[in-house]
Enzyme design. Structure first.
Site, PDB file in Angstrom:
ATOM      1  N   SER A 205      38.137  35.448  42.619  1.00  0.00           N
ATOM      2  CA  SER A 205      36.833  35.521  43.410  1.00  0.00           C
ATOM      3  C   SER A 205      35.907  34.627  42.949  1.00  0.00           C
ATOM      4  O   SER A 205      35.709  34.319  41.681  1.00  0.00           O
ATOM      5  CB  SER A 205      36.661  36.755  43.427  1.00  0.00           C
ATOM      6  OG  SER A 205      35.518  36.822  44.114  1.00  0.00           O
ATOM      7  N   TYR A 218      33.441  44.577  39.143  1.00  0.00           N
ATOM      8  CA  TYR A 218      34.446  43.529  39.787  1.00  0.00           C
ATOM      9  C   TYR A 218      34.017  42.090  39.265  1.00  0.00           C
ATOM     10  O   TYR A 218      34.820  41.561  38.687  1.00  0.00           O
ATOM     11  CB  TYR A 218      34.244  43.650  41.384  1.00  0.00           C
ATOM     12  CG  TYR A 218      34.980  42.632  42.111  1.00  0.00           C
ATOM     13  CD1 TYR A 218      36.260  43.273  42.541  1.00  0.00           C
ATOM     14  CD2 TYR A 218      34.585  41.470  42.764  1.00  0.00           C
ATOM     15  CE1 TYR A 218      37.219  42.289  43.226  1.00  0.00           C
ATOM     16  CE2 TYR A 218      35.480  40.655  43.289  1.00  0.00           C
ATOM     17  CZ  TYR A 218      36.628  41.035  43.570  1.00  0.00           C
ATOM     18  OH  TYR A 218      37.638  40.178  44.165  1.00  0.00           O
TER      19      TYR A 218
END
EC number: 1.1.1.300
Length: 332
Positions: A205, A218
């Site tokens: 990401s 995350y």
């Protein structure tokens, strides 16, 4: 009586000093010469590689044939994982294996891929569980054969600030998003090295490069996974036939990040899972080491390297990334 100098006459030490100085100067000269030569060779190679990349942007490159490849996708039951299975099947992959924790989703995706004419199997596996990964990997080899393309896609997000986070949920994020890639890679990479044919893919990401509040678990896990892939990619340079690809997409419209909102959705629209999957498979076929989606994310890397922290904070506030997780409703 005066002692006889060790090196002969009183003038010999000076001569020895001049000799040492001459030897040192000669050695320095050789070092400088080698350094300049290496710099020249490096400059020539860098120019060649940049020119090669520029030509690749203009002329279509030859894509890797996937007809003999067995692909394993973690988190393959839904979201980007399901789209990756579809894309690999559409591009002629020989066999596809799906891993995940929800059998219903895995079964649905498996049936869909089989209807496309591609052999597909699924296995229930939590990649955050080391022993489970190793046992399931053994079962895959016995039933399907050697895996030549491993796609580490499985991930979870807790979506809380540090002080609001549950300790077990934090551990879960690190085990699945980061350590899971250690276990899956260790399970399948040795055979790839033996075959001299393999590819490790990480669906990461852009938050690995630019963290946001409200997703500390995350962001941390993805930054760790990015470092893992950087080290792995460099470590594979001398391993013929085996390489790696790291994909860093912007916010993608899946249920995982449902509710996340940016301030200017028209300027920064979320990516479609189909787009991420298509570009990822293309990157594998082109043997591309790093893929940022969209291409404008390259500006993020540049800005982070030249702007002071205060300026970056203002950009976060202006763009809405500072508060984008306030409306988060996604799943873990």
């Amino acid at each position: 009586m005066r002692p006889v100098p060790r090196w002969g006459s009183p003038r010999r030490p000076k001569e020895r000093s001049r000799c040492l100085h001459s030897t040192w100067a000669t050695g320095l000269g050789r070092f400088v010469y080698k350094l300049l030569l290496l710099r020249k060779l490096l400059s020539v190679k860098m120019i060649y590689l940049v020119a090669k990349a520029a030509v690749g942007l203009v002329l279509p490159a030859k894509l890797r044939d996937l007809s003999r490849e067995n692909v394993l996708i973690t988190g393959g039951g839904r979201g980007i994982g399901r789209q990756l299975a579809r894309e690999f099947a559409a591009r002629g992959a020989r066999k596809i294996v799906l891993w995940g924790r929800t059998e219903k989703c895995l079964k649905e995706t498996t049936e869909e891929i089989r209807q496309m004419g591609t052999e597909c199997h699924y296995f229930i596996c939590d990649v955050g569980n080391r022993e489970e990964v190793y046992q399931t990997a053994k079962a895959v080899r016995e039933k399907v054969g050697d895996i030549t393309i491993l796609v580490n896609n499985a991930a979870v997000v807790h979506g809380r600030s540090l002080m609001d986070s549950d300790d077990d949920a934090l551990l879960k994020s690190q085990h699945i998003n980061t350590l899971g890639q250690f276990w899956t890679t260790k399970a399948f990479l040795p055979r790839m090295l033996e075959l001299q044919n393999g590819h490790i893919v990480c669906l990461n990401s852009v938050l690995a490069l630019s963290a946001i509040p409200g997703a500390i678990d995350y962001c941390t896990s993805k930054a760790s996974a990015f470092a893992f892939m950087e080290s792995l990619t460099l470590g594979l340079l001398d391993c013929p036939g085996v390489s790696a690809t790291t994909v860093l997409p912007f916010h993608t419209s899946t249920e995982m990040f449902q509710g996340m909102r940016v301030r200017f959705p028209n300027l920064f629209p979320p990516l479609k899972p189909e787009t991420v999957a298509r570009r990822t498979v293309e990157a594998v076929q082109l043997n591309q080491a790093l893929l940022l989606l969209p291409w404008t994310m390259h500006a993020l890397v540049i800005l982070k390297s030249i702007l002071p922290q205060a300026a970056l904070e203002e950009i976060h506030k202006f763009s809405g990334t500072y508060t984008c997780m306030n409306t988060f409703k996604g799943r873990t």
